[in-house]
Design an enzyme around this catalytic site. Sequence first.
Site, PDB file in Angstrom:
ATOM      1  N   SER A 170       0.865  -1.191   0.000  1.00  0.00           N
ATOM      2  CA  SER A 170       0.000   0.000   0.000  1.00  0.00           C
ATOM      3  C   SER A 170       0.893   1.228   0.000  1.00  0.00           C
ATOM      4  O   SER A 170       2.025   1.180   0.505  1.00  0.00           O
ATOM      5  CB  SER A 170      -0.862   0.011   1.262  1.00  0.00           C
ATOM      6  OG  SER A 170      -1.532   1.250   1.393  1.00  0.00           O
ATOM      7  N   TYR A 223      -1.545  -1.155  10.344  1.00  0.00           N
ATOM      8  CA  TYR A 223      -1.648  -1.355   8.894  1.00  0.00           C
ATOM      9  C   TYR A 223      -0.376  -0.883   8.197  1.00  0.00           C
ATOM     10  O   TYR A 223       0.207  -1.605   7.372  1.00  0.00           O
ATOM     11  CB  TYR A 223      -2.873  -0.586   8.375  1.00  0.00           C
ATOM     12  CG  TYR A 223      -3.175  -0.809   6.912  1.00  0.00           C
ATOM     13  CD1 TYR A 223      -3.808  -1.964   6.472  1.00  0.00           C
ATOM     14  CD2 TYR A 223      -2.840   0.156   5.964  1.00  0.00           C
ATOM     15  CE1 TYR A 223      -4.094  -2.169   5.126  1.00  0.00           C
ATOM     16  CE2 TYR A 223      -3.123  -0.036   4.619  1.00  0.00           C
ATOM     17  CZ  TYR A 223      -3.750  -1.198   4.200  1.00  0.00           C
ATOM     18  OH  TYR A 223      -4.029  -1.391   2.864  1.00  0.00           O
TER      19      TYR A 223
HETATM   20  P1  NAD Z   1     -11.523  -6.010   0.419  1.00  0.00           P
HETATM   21  O1  NAD Z   1     -11.852  -5.917   1.865  1.00  0.00           O
HETATM   22  O2  NAD Z   1     -12.480  -5.460  -0.590  1.00  0.00           O
HETATM   23  O3  NAD Z   1     -11.207  -7.518   0.045  1.00  0.00           O
HETATM   24  C1  NAD Z   1     -10.298  -8.258   0.832  1.00  0.00           C
HETATM   25  C2  NAD Z   1     -10.677  -9.722   0.800  1.00  0.00           C
HETATM   26  O4  NAD Z   1      -9.746 -10.406   1.666  1.00  0.00           O
HETATM   27  C3  NAD Z   1     -12.086  -9.990   1.356  1.00  0.00           C
HETATM   28  O5  NAD Z   1     -12.816 -10.833   0.490  1.00  0.00           O
HETATM   29  C4  NAD Z   1     -11.817 -10.649   2.708  1.00  0.00           C
HETATM   30  O6  NAD Z   1     -12.823 -11.569   3.087  1.00  0.00           O
HETATM   31  C5  NAD Z   1     -10.463 -11.328   2.465  1.00  0.00           C
HETATM   32  N1  NAD Z   1      -9.721 -11.605   3.704  1.00  0.00           N
HETATM   33  C6  NAD Z   1      -9.617 -10.818   4.805  1.00  0.00           C
HETATM   34  N2  NAD Z   1      -8.880 -11.430   5.743  1.00  0.00           N
HETATM   35  C7  NAD Z   1      -8.532 -12.650   5.241  1.00  0.00           C
HETATM   36  C8  NAD Z   1      -7.782 -13.750   5.764  1.00  0.00           C
HETATM   37  N3  NAD Z   1      -7.274 -13.743   7.011  1.00  0.00           N
HETATM   38  N4  NAD Z   1      -7.586 -14.825   4.962  1.00  0.00           N
HETATM   39  C9  NAD Z   1      -8.124 -14.870   3.704  1.00  0.00           C
HETATM   40  N5  NAD Z   1      -8.852 -13.858   3.185  1.00  0.00           N
HETATM   41  C10 NAD Z   1      -9.059 -12.756   3.940  1.00  0.00           C
HETATM   42  O7  NAD Z   1     -10.098  -5.304   0.293  1.00  0.00           O
HETATM   43  P2  NAD Z   1      -9.386  -4.550  -0.944  1.00  0.00           P
HETATM   44  O8  NAD Z   1      -9.632  -3.101  -0.762  1.00  0.00           O
HETATM   45  O9  NAD Z   1      -9.696  -5.218  -2.208  1.00  0.00           O
HETATM   46  O10 NAD Z   1      -7.857  -4.794  -0.554  1.00  0.00           O
HETATM   47  C11 NAD Z   1      -7.080  -5.850  -1.094  1.00  0.00           C
HETATM   48  C12 NAD Z   1      -5.625  -5.604  -0.735  1.00  0.00           C
HETATM   49  O11 NAD Z   1      -5.218  -4.339  -1.271  1.00  0.00           O
HETATM   50  C13 NAD Z   1      -5.377  -5.524   0.774  1.00  0.00           C
HETATM   51  O12 NAD Z   1      -4.137  -6.101   1.074  1.00  0.00           O
HETATM   52  C14 NAD Z   1      -5.337  -4.034   1.034  1.00  0.00           C
HETATM   53  O13 NAD Z   1      -4.574  -3.704   2.178  1.00  0.00           O
HETATM   54  C15 NAD Z   1      -4.673  -3.540  -0.247  1.00  0.00           C
HETATM   55  N6  NAD Z   1      -4.937  -2.129  -0.536  1.00  0.00           N
HETATM   56  C16 NAD Z   1      -6.184  -1.683  -0.835  1.00  0.00           C
HETATM   57  C17 NAD Z   1      -6.373  -0.328  -1.118  1.00  0.00           C
HETATM   58  C18 NAD Z   1      -7.735   0.228  -1.455  1.00  0.00           C
HETATM   59  O14 NAD Z   1      -7.851   1.479  -1.564  1.00  0.00           O
HETATM   60  N7  NAD Z   1      -8.763  -0.572  -1.655  1.00  0.00           N
HETATM   61  C19 NAD Z   1      -5.287   0.553  -1.091  1.00  0.00           C
HETATM   62  C20 NAD Z   1      -4.019   0.059  -0.791  1.00  0.00           C
HETATM   63  C21 NAD Z   1      -3.848  -1.292  -0.524  1.00  0.00           C
END
Ligand code: NAD
Length: 252
Positions: free
Chosen positions: A138, A151
């Site tokens: 991130s 985080y």
């Molecule tokens: P999201 O919450 O939409 O999806 C995440 C998925 O991971 C969910 O389906 C959840 O059930 C699953 N999950 C959570 N804990 C878990 C575990 N212990 N084991 C297996 N599955 C698990 O999240 P997102 O926004 O799509 O984020 C995905 C990745 O991208 C994450 O690592 C997040 O930190 C990173 N990220 C997202 C953003 C953003 O703006 N959306 C920005 C920077 C980084």
Amino acid sequence: MRKVAAITGGAQGIGRAAALAFAEEGYAVAVADIDKEAGFEIVRFLHQAGGTAMFMHVDIADEASVKRWMNMIIKEFGRIDVLMNNAGIGKNSPMLELPLADFDRVIAVNLRGTFLCSQQAASYMRKQGKGAIINIASTRGLMSEAGTEAYSASKGGILALTHAMAVSLGHYGIRVNAISPGWIETADWQLSTRAKKPQHSERDRMQHPVGRVGTPEDIAQACLFLSSDKAGFITGQNLVVDGGMTIKMIYE
Ligand code: NAD
């Protein structure tokens, strides 16, 4: 032989878009997630579209659970070409009030989970002499708002883990890279009964030099590139995909 992409947290958000993108590229897709309903939904969708996919309920912080998933992938699909370490959680809280258990859980899922899945997948990739690992970090691994200690630390750890693993695994033909997404709108990529149409203000958009908030497809495309042979000379890197948000100076 059909290539195989293993995606953690592939049931929703960025992982769901990546599952679709890899399937469209002809990969068999193995999704791991703790959300069963969303996991079965994406796999049903991929099957209906003519893809090859499987879902398994996996908590990536749990070693036995991750080992079961990897064994199942090898049993069903015979190989692992790409591991996308995408599942992640956050627990934002004022630093002085953050319960230690919450700090530990964020590190266990985001950082230890990334290590655990990589260690297991790499043991199979090593036998193949080739593989690509993509870690979703991130921009918060590089800069912060208040109250994001757990985080941010987990994501900073993923960046260090990425270059460490790239060095350790390079001679097995395994490349390891990170992607640092900025603000990615995932509201329309959740379980269908929860999905919402995203709404952004002009101010939201204008924080980005490209003039818009990011989409899960933006990250999925970067993943496809880093997994492909076109990126064969790239390892240990962090690709920031944020529409330029973190290179913009703010004088207000
Ligand atoms: P999201 O919450 O939409 O999806 C995440 C998925 O991971 C969910 O389906 C959840 O059930 C699953 N999950 C959570 N804990 C878990 C575990 N212990 N084991 C297996 N599955 C698990 O999240 P997102 O926004 O799509 O984020 C995905 C990745 O991208 C994450 O690592 C997040 O930190 C990173 N990220 C997202 C953003 C953003 O703006 N959306 C920005 C920077 C980084």
